[in-house]
Write a protein that holds these residues in place. Sequence first.
Motif, PDB file in Angstrom:
ATOM      1  N   TRP A 173       0.811  -1.222   0.000  1.00 33.56           N
ATOM      2  CA  TRP A 173       0.000   0.000   0.000  1.00 33.56           C
ATOM      3  C   TRP A 173       0.843   1.270   0.000  1.00 33.56           C
ATOM      4  CZ3 TRP A 173      -4.591   0.178  -1.818  1.00 33.56           C
ATOM      5  CH2 TRP A 173      -5.261   1.393  -1.787  1.00 33.56           C
ATOM      6  N   ASP A 174       2.018   1.245   0.593  1.00 28.95           N
ATOM      7  CA  ASP A 174       2.892   2.418   0.572  1.00 28.95           C
ATOM      8  C   ASP A 174       3.260   2.786  -0.862  1.00 28.95           C
ATOM      9  OD1 ASP A 174       2.919   2.747   3.333  1.00 28.95           O
ATOM     10  OD2 ASP A 174       4.692   1.470   3.587  1.00 28.95           O
ATOM     11  N   GLN A 175       3.510   1.781  -1.680  1.00 26.90           N
ATOM     12  CA  GLN A 175       3.825   2.024  -3.084  1.00 26.90           C
ATOM     13  C   GLN A 175       2.604   2.585  -3.823  1.00 26.90           C
ATOM     14  OE1 GLN A 175       5.136  -2.050  -3.635  1.00 26.90           O
ATOM     15  NE2 GLN A 175       7.133  -1.289  -4.321  1.00 26.90           N
ATOM     16  N   ILE A 176       1.445   2.065  -3.506  1.00 34.26           N
ATOM     17  CA  ILE A 176       0.210   2.535  -4.146  1.00 34.26           C
ATOM     18  C   ILE A 176      -0.030   3.992  -3.781  1.00 34.26           C
ATOM     19  CG2 ILE A 176      -2.304   2.272  -4.201  1.00 34.26           C
ATOM     20  CD1 ILE A 176      -1.728  -0.810  -3.828  1.00 34.26           C
ATOM     21  N   GLU A 177       0.136   4.323  -2.505  1.00 33.73           N
ATOM     22  CA  GLU A 177      -0.024   5.717  -2.083  1.00 33.73           C
ATOM     23  C   GLU A 177       0.937   6.630  -2.830  1.00 33.73           C
ATOM     24  OE1 GLU A 177      -1.374   6.702   2.299  1.00 33.73           O
ATOM     25  OE2 GLU A 177       0.276   5.261   2.276  1.00 33.73           O
ATOM     26  N   GLY A 178       2.172   6.169  -3.015  1.00 34.17           N
ATOM     27  CA  GLY A 178       3.169   6.965  -3.706  1.00 34.17           C
ATOM     28  C   GLY A 178       2.862   7.166  -5.174  1.00 34.17           C
ATOM     29  N   LYS A 179       2.095   6.263  -5.739  1.00 39.00           N
ATOM     30  CA  LYS A 179       1.710   6.349  -7.148  1.00 39.00           C
ATOM     31  C   LYS A 179       0.202   6.572  -7.273  1.00 39.00           C
ATOM     32  CE  LYS A 179       5.394   3.362  -8.779  1.00 39.00           C
ATOM     33  NZ  LYS A 179       5.730   2.217  -9.612  1.00 39.00           N
ATOM     34  N   TRP A 180      -0.350   7.343  -6.381  1.00 34.51           N
ATOM     35  CA  TRP A 180      -1.794   7.500  -6.303  1.00 34.51           C
ATOM     36  C   TRP A 180      -2.407   7.967  -7.622  1.00 34.51           C
ATOM     37  CZ3 TRP A 180      -5.536   5.308  -4.192  1.00 34.51           C
ATOM     38  CH2 TRP A 180      -6.803   5.869  -4.182  1.00 34.51           C
ATOM     39  N   GLU A 181      -1.765   8.877  -8.314  1.00 35.40           N
ATOM     40  CA  GLU A 181      -2.319   9.370  -9.582  1.00 35.40           C
ATOM     41  C   GLU A 181      -2.482   8.227 -10.578  1.00 35.40           C
ATOM     42  OE1 GLU A 181      -3.653  12.408 -10.266  1.00 35.40           O
ATOM     43  OE2 GLU A 181      -3.316  12.702  -8.129  1.00 35.40           O
TER      44      GLU A 181
END
Length: 67
Positions: free
Chosen positions: A3-11
């Motif tokens: 999820w940390d990676q997903i948050e970082g690539k939210w767009e």
Amino acid sequence: MNWDQIEGKWEQAKGKIKEKWGKLTDDDIAQINGKRDQLAGRIQERYGYTKERAEEEMKDWERDTRW
């Protein structure tokens, strides 16, 4: 992907989330703003899922999502 990676690539993630859970509105996605618990709640609300089912779908999506 965690999820940390997903948050970082939210767009980028927003489009993939919309593909997976098409009942989520643009407003839903804007309000979620990368927060995992918010996404789970919106999936429950829009699809009528239990918390457990929403969590299971999200885990599967996290595991299977390719960037």
